[in-house]
Design an enzyme around this catalytic site. Structure first.
Site, mmCIF file in Angstrom:
data_model
loop_
_atom_site.group_PDB
_atom_site.id
_atom_site.type_symbol
_atom_site.label_atom_id
_atom_site.label_comp_id
_atom_site.label_asym_id
_atom_site.label_seq_id
_atom_site.Cartn_x
_atom_site.Cartn_y
_atom_site.Cartn_z
ATOM 1 N N HIS A 1 32.927 41.263 43.270
ATOM 2 C CA HIS A 1 34.374 41.639 42.692
ATOM 3 C C HIS A 1 34.727 40.456 41.534
ATOM 4 O O HIS A 1 34.430 39.498 41.764
ATOM 5 C CB HIS A 1 35.275 41.675 43.844
ATOM 6 N N ASP B 1 38.785 48.770 40.163
ATOM 7 C CA ASP B 1 38.938 48.584 41.635
ATOM 8 C C ASP B 1 40.227 48.301 42.261
ATOM 9 O O ASP B 1 40.661 49.077 43.260
ATOM 10 C CB ASP B 1 38.163 47.384 42.134
#
Length: 342
Positions: A109, A192
C-alpha cells in the site's frame, strides 16, 4: 488506452535467483506473501521484534526468523508488511540504518511513501505490489492454483530493474495468474482509501446498519432485518462480482430490479455523492492521513471507541445467533489474535 494486463509470461522468478527476500511483519498480507513466495521457490526470511507472538508461528511454517534490523541487513528485497501508522517507527529504527545502494523496498500500500511519512534514500528501488484482496484470500487462492489480481507501481528505479522485480514478486504471490496492472503510488493510495471509506467498508457497513435499524425501529423482527439487510448482501455482491451490476440485475426478479433502479438512486443520491467527493478531497489533500496519524499518536481513543460501539450494535448479537444456525458459513473469531508486526 486500456491498461496493459501482465500475466505469468511477463514475469520471471529468476529475478530472485541468489537473492534473499525479507518480509517485515507476519500479519494478513505478510504471512500470505511470505508463504506464497516460499512455495514459488523464493528464499524468504521473516523480520520481527523480540518477543513477537508471530515468531513461533513463522518458525513452525519453516521460515528463518530474525530481528527486523538483521533481516534488512541480509535481504536484497525488503517487504514492509506492517500497518501504515507503524511504518515510520519501524523504518527509522530497523530499516533505514541498514539500507544500502541496490536494495529494494517493497510495499503493498502506498500510504507511507505517498504521504511522505518516510523518505527512502535515492539509491534504493521503491516499488509496490498490491493484491486486490485480503491476505487470507491471497493465500487461499494461491493454494488452489489460482491468484488474486494485483497492482504494481514504481516510485524509484535507480537500478533500472524495479519493474522486473515488481512483476517477479507479483508472480511469486500468484498475482500474475489473475492479471497485474501497473499504476503509481498516488493513484493506488488515494483510490484504495476512497474505496475503503465510502463503498467497501465504511459505506457498506453504514448502509447495512442503517437498514437494520430502520426495519427494527418500524417493529419488524431483528432476525428478518438481519436477513434482508446483511445476510443476503453477499448473494447480491457475488452476482456483481461474477457478472457486473447489469449481470446481477439479470438474475433477480422484476420487482427487485424496479426497486433497484427506481428507489436505489433516491437513497444513494446526489447528497451522498457530494459527501463522497468531500471524502476524496480530504484524501487527496492529506487531511485524512494527518488525522489518522494523529489518532495513532494519541493512542487510538476515537478509533477504539468507535470499534467498541460497532461491536455492541444489535445487529451483531442477532447475526451471531443466526450464523450459529448456518453450519455452512465459515465462522471467524474477531477476538482471535491477528499478528502484524508482532
Amino acid at each position: 488506452m486500456p491498461a496493459k494486463i501482465y500475466t505469468d509470461k511477463d514475469a520471471d522468478l529468476g529475478v530472485f535467483k541468489d537473492k534473499t527476500c525479507a518480509v517485515i511483519g507476519f500479519g494478513s498480507q505478510g504471512h500470505a506473501h511470505a508463504l506464497n513466495l516460499k512455495e514459488s521457490g523464493v528464499n524468504v526470511i521473516i523480520g520481527l521484534y523480540a518477543g513477537s507472538k508471530s515468531i513461533p508461528v513463522a518458525k513452525d511454517l519453516g521460515f528463518e526468523v530474525f530481528s527486523a534490523a538483521e533481516a534488512v541487513q541480509k535481504a536484497d528485497v525488503i517487504f514492509v508488511a506492517v500497518p501504515d501508522t507503524k511504518i515510520p517507527g519501524v523504518y527509522n529504527q530497523d530499516i533505514a540504518p541498514h539500507l544500502k545502494k541496490g536494495k529494494t523496498l517493497l510495499f503493498s500500500h502506498g500510504f507511507a511513501i505517498h504521504y511522505k511519512t518516510i523518505v527512502p534514500p535515492a539509491d534504493v528501488d521503491v516499488i509496490l505490489v498490491a493484491p486486490k484482496g485480503p491476505g487470507h484470500i491471497v493465500r487461499r487462492q494461491f493454494t488452489e492454483g489460482k491468484g488474486v489480481p494485483a497492482l504494481i507501481a514504481i516510485y524509484q528505479n535507480p537500478s533500472k530493474k524495479a519493474k522486473k522485480t515488481a512483476l517477479a514478486w507479483a508472480k511469486g504471490v500468484g498475482g500474475t495468474r489473475a492479471g497485474v496492472i501497473e499504476t503509481d503510488f498516488k493513484e493506488e493510495t488515494e483510490t484504495d482509501l476512497f474505496g475503503e471509506q465510502t463503498v467497501l467498508c465504511g459505506g457498506a457497513s453504514a448502509l447495512v446498519q442503517a437498514g437494520f435499524e430502520v426495519l427494527v425501529e418500524a417493529g419488524y423482527s431483528p432476525e428478518m432485518a438481519y436477513f434482508e439487510c446483511l445476510h443476503e448482501l453477499k448473494l447480491i455482491v457475488d452476482l456483481m462480482n461474477e457478472a457486473g451490476i447489469a449481470g446481477m440485475r439479470f438474475s433477480i426478479s422484476e420487482t427487485a430490479k424496479w426497486g433497484d433502479v427506481h428507489v436505489g438512486p433516491k437513497i444513494i443520491d446526489a447528497g451522498v455523492k457530494k459527501r463522497m467527493k468531500a471524502a476524496l478531497k480530504d484524501i487527496q489533500n492529506g487531511k485524512f492521513a494527518k488525522e489518522w496519524i494523529k489518532e495513532y499518536e494519541s493512542g487510538y481513543p476515537v478509533y477504539n471507541k468507535l470499534l467498541k460501539d460497532g461491536e455492541a450494535h444489535p445487529i451483531e448479537k442477532t447475526g451471531a445467533k443466526l450464523r450459529a444456525l448456518m453450519p455452512w458459513i465459515k465462522k471467524r473469531d474477531i477476538k482471535g489474535s491477528q499478528a502484524s508486526y508482532k
